[in-house]
Design an enzyme around this catalytic site. Structure first.
Site, PDB file in Angstrom:
ATOM      1  N   GLU A 267       0.820  -1.211   0.000  1.00  4.05           N
ATOM      2  CA  GLU A 267       0.000   0.000   0.000  1.00  4.05           C
ATOM      3  C   GLU A 267       0.853   1.260   0.000  1.00  4.05           C
ATOM      4  O   GLU A 267       1.866   1.334   0.679  1.00  4.05           O
ATOM      5  CB  GLU A 267      -0.919   0.015   1.233  1.00  4.05           C
ATOM      6  CG  GLU A 267      -1.899  -1.140   1.294  1.00  4.05           C
ATOM      7  CD  GLU A 267      -2.928  -1.118   0.174  1.00  4.05           C
ATOM      8  OE1 GLU A 267      -3.073  -0.081  -0.501  1.00  4.05           O
ATOM      9  OE2 GLU A 267      -3.589  -2.162  -0.029  1.00  4.05           O
TER      10      GLU A 267
ATOM     11  N   HIS B 143      -1.191  -6.025   1.562  1.00  5.75           N
ATOM     12  CA  HIS B 143      -2.474  -6.722   1.500  1.00  5.75           C
ATOM     13  C   HIS B 143      -2.263  -8.025   0.737  1.00  5.75           C
ATOM     14  O   HIS B 143      -1.653  -8.022  -0.343  1.00  5.75           O
ATOM     15  CB  HIS B 143      -3.527  -5.867   0.786  1.00  5.75           C
ATOM     16  CG  HIS B 143      -4.479  -5.192   1.724  1.00  5.75           C
ATOM     17  ND1 HIS B 143      -4.755  -3.851   1.679  1.00  5.75           N
ATOM     18  CD2 HIS B 143      -5.246  -5.701   2.749  1.00  5.75           C
ATOM     19  CE1 HIS B 143      -5.646  -3.553   2.625  1.00  5.75           C
ATOM     20  NE2 HIS B 143      -5.952  -4.645   3.287  1.00  5.75           N
TER      21      HIS B 143
ATOM     22  N   CYS C   2      -7.607  -2.084   8.153  1.00  9.16           N
ATOM     23  CA  CYS C   2      -6.214  -2.090   7.673  1.00  9.16           C
ATOM     24  C   CYS C   2      -5.728  -0.669   7.423  1.00  9.16           C
ATOM     25  O   CYS C   2      -4.625  -0.299   7.837  1.00  9.16           O
ATOM     26  CB  CYS C   2      -6.088  -2.931   6.396  1.00  9.16           C
ATOM     27  SG  CYS C   2      -6.323  -4.680   6.725  1.00  9.16           S
TER      28      CYS C   2
HETATM   29  N1  PCA Z   1      -8.231  -7.074   6.296  1.00  9.67           N
HETATM   30  C1  PCA Z   1      -9.122  -5.986   6.610  1.00  9.67           C
HETATM   31  C2  PCA Z   1      -9.040  -5.837   8.095  1.00  9.67           C
HETATM   32  C3  PCA Z   1      -8.398  -7.065   8.603  1.00  9.67           C
HETATM   33  C4  PCA Z   1      -7.826  -7.715   7.415  1.00  9.67           C
HETATM   34  O1  PCA Z   1      -7.094  -8.712   7.420  1.00  9.67           O
HETATM   35  C5  PCA Z   1      -8.855  -4.725   5.794  1.00  9.67           C
HETATM   36  O2  PCA Z   1      -8.381  -4.843   4.662  1.00  9.67           O
HETATM   37  O3  PCA Z   1      -9.120  -3.624   6.279  1.00  9.67           O
END
Ligand code: PCA
Length: 211
Positions: free
Chosen positions: A80, A170, A145
């Site tokens: 990100e 991610h 996240c």
């Molecule tokens: N993904 C979520 C929150 C926890 C996770 O593993 C997100 O992308 O916000």
């Protein structure tokens, strides 16, 4: 030896588990070059996750911070670029709360956004050299996240440790999650868990190399 704090998230929503937690657990205690990984799991609740993160930063004084979470539906691993000072949940968190159109941080001078301080392009290059397709993502969403990335960067800035590389990966669903989707729902793209863990490990190595 440097310390890299690696976090994953607990399971949430309808997903039976969280591949980010499995990757973080698998890499806990491992050394990659000059870096030692310390892993922890965060709850999928914004304030509790930020408090846990604060305690982890205090306890381990890490030289780098790599946060990871699941982005179900993404076909590849992503790193990100940015965290926004916004919470706008489309699904409830694990405490059953759905925050809409709210700031992630209500402090008066909280910036609208923080940029990741990871070497983004180097991480992507590292993945590609390792045979792992992946890319930079320009949105971490507006759920837990994004919140945790915002607060990690905010806390480091407040501690005068803004030079500590910090960012968020991610990861896609794994096979267990894809198999749990009912037939009336669109199928989830997935990667085998070992590949997800390998992608996180490569990112650890790339970040560690620059410390
Ligand atoms: N993904 C979520 C929150 C926890 C996770 O593993 C997100 O992308 O916000």
């Amino acid at each position: 030896m440097s310390t890299l704090l690696l976090t994953g998230f607990e399971r949430f929503h309808t997903h039976p588990s969280n591949p980010s937690a499995q990757a973080a657990e698998a890499l806990n205690g491992q050394a990659a070059g000059q870096v030692q990984v310390v892993s922890a799991l965060l709850p999928v609740e914004p304030q509790a996750a930020a408090a846990a993160l604060r305690a982890l930063l205090e306890r381990h004084q890490p030289d780098a911070v790599l946060l990871t979470g699941l982005a179900a539906g993404r076909p590849q691993v992503t790193v990100e670029r940015v965290a926004l000072n916004v919470m706008d949940f489309l699904i409830p968190d694990n405490a059953g709360q759905t925050y809409r159109d709210l700031p992630a941080c209500t402090e008066p001078n909280a910036p609208a956004a923080y940029l990741s301080t990871l070497p983004l392009r180097a991480v992507v290059k590292g993945w590609h050299s390792a045979g792992i397709p992946g890319s930079i993502s320009n949105t971490a969403g507006l759920y837990v996240c994004n919140f945790v990335l915002y607060h990690a960067l905010h806390q480091l800035a407040r501690l005068g440790r803004a030079q500590v590389p910090c960012g968020f990966l991610h990861v896609p669903a794994n096979a267990e999650l894809a198999l749990a989707v009912s037939e009336d729902q669109p199928p989830l793209p997935y990667l085998p868990q070992e590949e997800i863990t390998r992608a996180v490990r490569v990112a650890v190595e790339i970040v560690g190399r620059r410390l």
